[in-house]
Design a protein around this motif. Sequence first.
Motif, mmCIF file in Angstrom:
data_model
loop_
_atom_site.group_PDB
_atom_site.id
_atom_site.type_symbol
_atom_site.label_atom_id
_atom_site.label_comp_id
_atom_site.label_asym_id
_atom_site.label_seq_id
_atom_site.Cartn_x
_atom_site.Cartn_y
_atom_site.Cartn_z
ATOM 1 N N UNK A 139 63.180 22.822 56.552
ATOM 2 C CA UNK A 139 63.998 24.027 56.445
ATOM 3 C C UNK A 139 65.388 23.817 57.038
ATOM 4 N N UNK A 140 65.440 23.197 58.217
ATOM 5 C CA UNK A 140 66.747 22.947 58.850
ATOM 6 C C UNK A 140 67.574 21.970 58.026
ATOM 7 N N UNK A 141 66.908 20.945 57.500
ATOM 8 C CA UNK A 141 67.623 19.961 56.699
ATOM 9 C C UNK A 141 68.233 20.565 55.452
ATOM 10 N N UNK A 142 67.512 21.496 54.851
ATOM 11 C CA UNK A 142 68.001 22.124 53.619
ATOM 12 C C UNK A 142 69.254 22.946 53.870
ATOM 13 N N UNK A 143 69.202 23.831 54.853
ATOM 14 C CA UNK A 143 70.307 24.779 55.034
ATOM 15 C C UNK A 143 71.506 24.169 55.752
ATOM 16 N N UNK A 144 71.337 23.031 56.439
ATOM 17 C CA UNK A 144 72.475 22.409 57.138
ATOM 18 C C UNK A 144 73.141 21.315 56.313
ATOM 19 N N UNK A 145 72.620 21.042 55.126
ATOM 20 C CA UNK A 145 73.163 19.945 54.331
ATOM 21 C C UNK A 145 73.886 20.423 53.070
ATOM 22 N N UNK A 156 79.945 26.965 50.485
ATOM 23 C CA UNK A 156 79.914 27.972 49.428
ATOM 24 C C UNK A 156 78.493 28.311 48.988
ATOM 25 N N UNK A 157 77.562 27.415 49.261
ATOM 26 C CA UNK A 157 76.168 27.629 48.856
ATOM 27 C C UNK A 157 75.268 27.982 50.038
ATOM 28 N N UNK A 158 75.881 28.221 51.196
ATOM 29 C CA UNK A 158 75.077 28.448 52.396
ATOM 30 C C UNK A 158 74.196 29.688 52.270
ATOM 31 N N UNK A 200 68.467 30.487 62.870
ATOM 32 C CA UNK A 200 69.358 29.433 62.365
ATOM 33 C C UNK A 200 70.406 30.007 61.420
ATOM 34 N N UNK A 201 70.007 30.983 60.600
ATOM 35 C CA UNK A 201 70.975 31.619 59.707
ATOM 36 C C UNK A 201 72.109 32.266 60.469
ATOM 37 N N UNK A 202 71.772 32.941 61.574
ATOM 38 C CA UNK A 202 72.810 33.571 62.398
ATOM 39 C C UNK A 202 73.734 32.523 63.013
#
Length: 506
Positions: free
Chosen positions: A112-118, A122-124, A149-151
């Motif tokens: 999950x962390x790898x997906x949203x931090x990579x 614009x796609x966050x 993590x989103x915050x």
Amino acid sequence: MERTSKKGFLMKTLDWIEKIGNKLPHPITLFAIFALLVVVLSAILSAINVQVQDPATGENLEVVNLLSASGIQYMFESMVENFVGFAPLGTVLVTMLGIGVAERSGLISAMLRGLVTSVPQSLLTAALVFAGIMSSMASDAGYVVLTPLGAVLFAGLGRHPLAGLAAAFAGVSAGYSANLFLTSLDPLLADLTIQASQTIDPAYAESILYTMNYYFMIASVFVLTIVGTLITDKLVEPRLGSFTGSSDDEINYLTNNEKKGLWGALAALIVTVGLLSLLILPSWGPLRNPDEFLASPFFQSLVPVILILFFIPGFVYGKITGAIKDDKDVANQLSETMATMGMYIVLAFTAGQFVAYFNHTNMGKVLAVTGADFLDSIGFTGLGLIVAFIIVAAVINLFIGSSSAKWAIMAPVFVPLMMQLGYSPELTTLAYRIADSTTNIISPLMPYFAIVIAFAQKYDKNVGIGTLIATMLPYSIGFFIIWIIMLFVWMAFGWPIGPGAGFFYQ
């Protein structure tokens, strides 16, 4: 952000829901009460000779009295069997063994962390919603990993952190039923559906697959990701305005060791899928049915398949990262996972008694036939009936958060009733899943609601129940409307909602 002391109608309604919901007994107690009510009602309905014509045999069907000598004997003799035979019990425990290793080794969190931090900035938002929806593979990981993590990610980019928190929370909770893969929820709900449909048509029940909603849920992932992204960027974040506070949180990027673990887990998954395919694809495969693929042993073995597909990559990831050093670590992770299931096991005992009593007394079939005749006589069928069912289930979800607990109560009533009106158990289950997801994020009784408030208060100490509900309400309404429209479009085109699963029951 200004706060007003005067509460509007919505806030007063939600306060009332919270107050009433907090007074409800624990689900374990609730099922015990329901089981007792079935016992008492069976005696009353039997005494006044309530009966209907069995649609399968054409014979008169009477309510069985559980307070008769034979009924009391049945309750004592069947108590253990009602518990161990409760359909979702073994299914949930077995799948959680595999998911538990993947979660406790750190694999799910790293994914999950790898997906949203990579992804690009614009796609966050889309990545957060998408990752939240996909986090239902491991039921709790999304709440404790993605929401904070989103915050942090939004704050680090100069955006309002509560918008990032809301996007992640919406995906995790309001999109809970959707996924690109099968999760523990699929066999859990399917087992209850199969058990309920057996009262009307045992032969049909045997044909119901755990994948009965799979096609629809795959498409839902992409639809809800788009909707959740638009709501965040166009409604929620503009409403929150500019963030004027400060944040000292650091973004927890993947370490090199975690990246190695993820590559190792991916390789292990590919090898595992390849080996499993040898059991399914070749003509000599033991899990293959050469005559009919949907009737193959593979579809009856999805629970152990899910176990293997989570366990092996989780084990490999743990070995590479050092989270698993030897067999003792694996045993401890499995034990810790099962320890968290203690509440569910007790729930299965009382729920098992209720479901068994309800079916044994014939009350489910009597209620289904009577209810179907009544609804048909007043012309309340078709799309209006489906929408009404979704609304009822969504309202109940505000008071009882557990997906399995609600469906264990509702399935014995609504699955047979909808079958009597010509709708398939697969469709009824799908409608329930839509309702069960969309109102999670506005229910103060949802177990993780208070935790999300605590995450939000790091950035705005004035955030409370009303603030969070007001922020999440656009997602709840948007997902609800879009999902229903999507269902009607699906029905209009006659697309299957899963392998071999249609909308109507003949």
